[in-house]
Design a protein around this motif. Structure first.
Motif, PDB file in Angstrom:
ATOM      1  N   ASN A 253       3.927  -7.246   7.770  1.00 10.86           N
ATOM      2  CA  ASN A 253       4.175  -6.306   7.261  1.00 10.86           C
ATOM      3  C   ASN A 253       3.340  -5.721   5.986  1.00 10.86           C
ATOM      4  O   ASN A 253       3.418  -4.139   5.484  1.00 10.86           O
ATOM      5  CB  ASN A 253       4.166  -7.830   5.612  1.00 10.86           C
ATOM      6  CG  ASN A 253       5.604  -8.341   6.360  1.00 10.86           C
ATOM      7  OD1 ASN A 253       6.594  -7.771   6.056  1.00 10.86           O
ATOM      8  ND2 ASN A 253       5.889 -10.107   5.984  1.00 10.86           N
ATOM      9  N   THR A 254       1.990  -6.035   6.391  1.00  9.22           N
ATOM     10  CA  THR A 254       1.097  -4.725   5.923  1.00  9.22           C
ATOM     11  C   THR A 254       0.677  -3.274   6.839  1.00  9.22           C
ATOM     12  O   THR A 254       1.737  -2.170   5.817  1.00  9.22           O
ATOM     13  CB  THR A 254      -0.703  -5.368   5.700  1.00  9.22           C
ATOM     14  OG1 THR A 254      -0.528  -6.235   5.261  1.00  9.22           O
ATOM     15  CG2 THR A 254      -1.506  -4.361   5.227  1.00  9.22           C
TER      16      THR A 254
ATOM     17  N   PHE B 232       4.246  -2.004   5.069  1.00  7.30           N
ATOM     18  CA  PHE B 232       4.253  -1.047   3.401  1.00  7.30           C
ATOM     19  C   PHE B 232       3.774  -0.367   4.075  1.00  7.30           C
ATOM     20  O   PHE B 232       3.851   1.079   2.970  1.00  7.30           O
ATOM     21  CB  PHE B 232       2.863  -2.033   3.098  1.00  7.30           C
ATOM     22  CG  PHE B 232       2.880  -1.833   1.637  1.00  7.30           C
ATOM     23  CD1 PHE B 232       3.331  -1.194   0.811  1.00  7.30           C
ATOM     24  CD2 PHE B 232       1.147  -1.834   2.056  1.00  7.30           C
ATOM     25  CE1 PHE B 232       2.157  -0.457   0.178  1.00  7.30           C
ATOM     26  CE2 PHE B 232       0.966  -0.698   0.629  1.00  7.30           C
ATOM     27  CZ  PHE B 232       0.824  -0.784  -0.287  1.00  7.30           C
TER      28      PHE B 232
ATOM     29  N   ARG C  16       5.782   2.356   5.748  1.00  5.08           N
ATOM     30  CA  ARG C  16       7.505   3.049   4.725  1.00  5.08           C
ATOM     31  C   ARG C  16       6.519   4.435   3.584  1.00  5.08           C
ATOM     32  O   ARG C  16       7.148   4.405   3.519  1.00  5.08           O
ATOM     33  CB  ARG C  16       6.904   1.647   4.082  1.00  5.08           C
ATOM     34  CG  ARG C  16       8.346   0.990   3.862  1.00  5.08           C
ATOM     35  CD  ARG C  16       9.045   0.449   2.953  1.00  5.08           C
ATOM     36  NE  ARG C  16       7.978  -0.463   1.804  1.00  5.08           N
ATOM     37  CZ  ARG C  16       7.713  -1.603   1.708  1.00  5.08           C
ATOM     38  NH1 ARG C  16       8.081  -2.149   2.269  1.00  5.08           N
ATOM     39  NH2 ARG C  16       7.005  -1.389   0.454  1.00  5.08           N
TER      40      ARG C  16
ATOM     41  N   VAL D 203      -5.629  -5.090   0.928  1.00  4.85           N
ATOM     42  CA  VAL D 203      -4.374  -6.129   0.648  1.00  4.85           C
ATOM     43  C   VAL D 203      -4.581  -7.930   0.892  1.00  4.85           C
ATOM     44  O   VAL D 203      -5.492  -8.482   2.207  1.00  4.85           O
ATOM     45  CB  VAL D 203      -3.802  -6.074   1.568  1.00  4.85           C
ATOM     46  CG1 VAL D 203      -2.024  -6.526   1.421  1.00  4.85           C
ATOM     47  CG2 VAL D 203      -2.779  -4.223   1.447  1.00  4.85           C
TER      48      VAL D 203
ATOM     49  N   THR E 186      -0.844  -2.786  -6.946  1.00  2.50           N
ATOM     50  CA  THR E 186       1.143  -3.415  -7.360  1.00  2.50           C
ATOM     51  C   THR E 186       1.431  -4.520  -6.387  1.00  2.50           C
ATOM     52  O   THR E 186       0.184  -4.815  -5.339  1.00  2.50           O
ATOM     53  CB  THR E 186       1.693  -2.034  -6.885  1.00  2.50           C
ATOM     54  OG1 THR E 186       3.131  -2.078  -6.513  1.00  2.50           O
ATOM     55  CG2 THR E 186       1.548  -1.799  -4.963  1.00  2.50           C
TER      56      THR E 186
ATOM     57  N   LEU F  36       3.049  -6.746  -3.531  1.00  2.00           N
ATOM     58  CA  LEU F  36       4.008  -5.378  -1.994  1.00  2.00           C
ATOM     59  C   LEU F  36       5.823  -6.032  -1.949  1.00  2.00           C
ATOM     60  O   LEU F  36       5.670  -5.679  -1.122  1.00  2.00           O
ATOM     61  CB  LEU F  36       3.513  -5.772  -1.648  1.00  2.00           C
ATOM     62  CG  LEU F  36       1.916  -5.112  -1.660  1.00  2.00           C
ATOM     63  CD1 LEU F  36       0.776  -5.177  -0.410  1.00  2.00           C
ATOM     64  CD2 LEU F  36       1.567  -4.295  -2.132  1.00  2.00           C
TER      65      LEU F  36
ATOM     66  N   HIS G  44      -0.251  -8.423  -2.497  1.00  4.02           N
ATOM     67  CA  HIS G  44      -1.162  -7.302  -3.674  1.00  4.02           C
ATOM     68  C   HIS G  44      -1.453  -6.371  -2.928  1.00  4.02           C
ATOM     69  O   HIS G  44      -2.921  -6.790  -2.107  1.00  4.02           O
ATOM     70  CB  HIS G  44      -1.034  -8.412  -4.819  1.00  4.02           C
ATOM     71  CG  HIS G  44      -0.909  -8.187  -5.851  1.00  4.02           C
ATOM     72  ND1 HIS G  44       0.118  -9.785  -5.917  1.00  4.02           N
ATOM     73  CD2 HIS G  44       0.428  -8.385  -7.444  1.00  4.02           C
ATOM     74  CE1 HIS G  44       1.076  -9.842  -7.044  1.00  4.02           C
ATOM     75  NE2 HIS G  44       1.057  -9.211  -7.865  1.00  4.02           N
TER      76      HIS G  44
ATOM     77  N   VAL H 274       1.588   6.161  -1.645  1.00  2.65           N
ATOM     78  CA  VAL H 274       2.722   5.109  -2.380  1.00  2.65           C
ATOM     79  C   VAL H 274       3.377   4.731  -3.405  1.00  2.65           C
ATOM     80  O   VAL H 274       4.506   4.307  -3.234  1.00  2.65           O
ATOM     81  CB  VAL H 274       1.445   4.055  -2.653  1.00  2.65           C
ATOM     82  CG1 VAL H 274       1.502   1.900  -2.701  1.00  2.65           C
ATOM     83  CG2 VAL H 274       0.559   3.682  -1.172  1.00  2.65           C
TER      84      VAL H 274
ATOM     85  N   GLU I 192       6.938   6.828  -2.763  1.00  3.31           N
ATOM     86  CA  GLU I 192       7.963   5.554  -2.028  1.00  3.31           C
ATOM     87  C   GLU I 192       8.663   4.148  -2.470  1.00  3.31           C
ATOM     88  O   GLU I 192       9.462   4.115  -2.529  1.00  3.31           O
ATOM     89  CB  GLU I 192       6.999   5.191  -0.582  1.00  3.31           C
ATOM     90  CG  GLU I 192       7.797   4.666   0.452  1.00  3.31           C
ATOM     91  CD  GLU I 192       8.407   2.821   0.073  1.00  3.31           C
ATOM     92  OE1 GLU I 192       9.400   1.967   0.582  1.00  3.31           O
ATOM     93  OE2 GLU I 192       7.888   1.978  -0.871  1.00  3.31           O
ATOM     94  N   GLU I 193       7.453   4.542  -3.662  1.00  4.68           N
ATOM     95  CA  GLU I 193       7.994   2.905  -4.340  1.00  4.68           C
ATOM     96  C   GLU I 193       8.767   3.328  -5.335  1.00  4.68           C
ATOM     97  O   GLU I 193      10.581   2.377  -5.429  1.00  4.68           O
ATOM     98  CB  GLU I 193       6.363   2.461  -5.211  1.00  4.68           C
ATOM     99  CG  GLU I 193       7.234   1.036  -5.487  1.00  4.68           C
ATOM    100  CD  GLU I 193       5.738   0.333  -6.233  1.00  4.68           C
ATOM    101  OE1 GLU I 193       5.974  -0.059  -7.360  1.00  4.68           O
ATOM    102  OE2 GLU I 193       4.760   0.237  -5.200  1.00  4.68           O
TER     103      GLU I 193
ATOM    104  N   ARG J  69      12.417   3.748  -3.162  1.00  6.20           N
ATOM    105  CA  ARG J  69      13.745   2.601  -3.150  1.00  6.20           C
ATOM    106  C   ARG J  69      13.842   2.210  -3.881  1.00  6.20           C
ATOM    107  O   ARG J  69      14.364   1.173  -3.711  1.00  6.20           O
ATOM    108  CB  ARG J  69      12.759   1.997  -2.716  1.00  6.20           C
ATOM    109  CG  ARG J  69      12.575   0.234  -1.750  1.00  6.20           C
ATOM    110  CD  ARG J  69      11.813  -0.021  -1.186  1.00  6.20           C
ATOM    111  NE  ARG J  69      10.456  -0.136  -0.930  1.00  6.20           N
ATOM    112  CZ  ARG J  69       9.925  -0.224  -1.755  1.00  6.20           C
ATOM    113  NH1 ARG J  69      10.016  -1.597  -2.466  1.00  6.20           N
ATOM    114  NH2 ARG J  69       8.221   0.210  -2.047  1.00  6.20           N
TER     115      ARG J  69
END
Ligand code: ATP
Ligand code: PRP
Ligand code: MG
Length: 320
Positions: free
Chosen positions: A17-18, A21, A24, A71, A92, A94, A205, A229, A232-233, A236
């Protein structure tokens, strides 16, 4: 330390997942030499070094300042670091690695369904058996704090590094504190969570160190990364809505009031361009039609770069 060092999980459930992330956000982690190399790079960022560590090591290294960011899970931040929010800053959440740190006890204890019940049982147990209830866990610090808050003193911690859920059946402890997400491991071991037995809701996080040395180079690299980051956040969570309206100014005002829409390119345009929270798009489109729009186009965004960076600015404030 002139480079910016970012620690990422090299194993376990946060690893994939990292990478996803960072991908992305358009950031590619490179690991020359493969799994055995504990240092890597970030493509296109010569001033960044990647450290591959376990999630719990990442929490410790952020606390002692040997990496700038990393992370890891909030459970590990709060367990492994004393006064965690004096030494770290949460950049942030995640959205993965969701799990709860819980207390769990045998389902056979039908009379115990709250921490208050457990408090009674703990005192009885000590009086009757001449020893204290044992709690198996690797979350020693979280457990101590939670039991103190619940007013329970009659217990003893048995440190458990793995397969903690098996401790009660093995006779090593009466109950456990551990992490759970689906609950299937607890169920398989005939354990239940008291109604108020969730100690912490955790997720992964991006965490920054407040004890690391943040030279100008490290800050600049952090800013560049967090720009991507954040872009993208925001993209999204946002949809771009375009529509031609008889009175765009009035429509923009109403969209701002009802849905918190913004007008990144002004409120006079034909078409009017709105940035709308993704979940409010259908309602906002209906409103624009009611205000005279014949077409409402909804566009998915890849990145939204803004002058202000909601991820970098608060960090910068704390470390400079
Ligand atoms: N069942 C689960 N579901 C979701 N997240 C979980 C689950 N178990 C653990 N996690 C989360 O994953 C993170 C890392 O746990 P993981 O077991 O992958 O590494 P670790 O415990 O650091 O490894 P090690 O103890 O071997 O160093 C923690 O923050 C934890 O909250
Ligand atoms: O609520 P559930 O979905 O059943 O998940 C809970 C289990 O997941 C974690 O173990 P993990 O699979 O990471 O193995 P580990 O004990 O080797 O870390 C955790 O330690 C629990 O044992
Ligand atoms: Mg695990």
């Amino acid at each position: 330390m002139t480079k910016l060092t970012i620690a990422i999980p090299s194993k376990g459930r946060l690893q994939d997942n990292t990478h996803a992330f960072f991908a992305r956000a358009g950031l590619t982690i490179e690991r020359p030499g493969g799994d055995r190399n504990y240092r890597g790079t970030l493509k296109g960022f010569p001033d960044v070094e990647i450290a591959f560590l376990s999630a719990s090591e990442i929490a410790r290294e952020i606390a002692d300042g040997s990496v700038h960011m990393g992370v890891t899970g909030i459970d590990l931040v709060e367990e492994n670091i004393s006064a965690p929010y004096e030494k770290t800053h949460l950049v942030t959440a995640l959205g993965f690695g969701h799990a709860d740190v819980v207390i769990a006890l045998p389902t056979a204890w039908i009379d115990v369904s709250t921490m208050a019940d457990l408090s009674d049982v703990a005192s009885d147990f000590r009086a009757r058996h001449g020893r204290r209830l044992r709690v198996a866990t690797k979350y020693v610090n979280l457990t101590r704090a939670f039991f103190a808050k619940s007013g329970i003193a009659d217990y003893r911690i048995v440190e458990s590094a793995g397969a903690t859920e098996g401790a009660p059946a093995a006779g090593a402890a009466e109950m456990i504190v551990d992490i759970t997400s689906t609950g299937s491991t607890l169920k398989a071991n005939n354990l239940k969570i008291p109604d108020d037995g969730v100690m912490l809701r955790s997720q992964a996080h991006l965490v920054a160190s407040l004890t690391a040395t943040w030279c100008d180079g490290a800050l600049a690299a952090a800013r560049a990364i967090l720009d991507q980051v954040a872009a993208e956040e925001i993209a999204r969570k946002t949809k771009e809505i375009r529509a031609v309206l008889p009175d765009p100014k009035a429509a923009a005002k109403q969209a701002a009031m009802e849905f918190g829409c913004t007008t990144p390119f002004g409120d006079e345009g034909a078409p009017l361009v709105l940035h709308c929270p993704a979940r409010d798009v259908p309602a906002c489109a209906a409103m624009l039609k009611a205000l005279g729009a014949t077409h409402v186009n909804v566009v998915t965004l890849d990145y939204v770069f803004e002058t202000e960076n909601p991820l970098y600015d608060p960090l910068h404030e704390k470390v400079s």
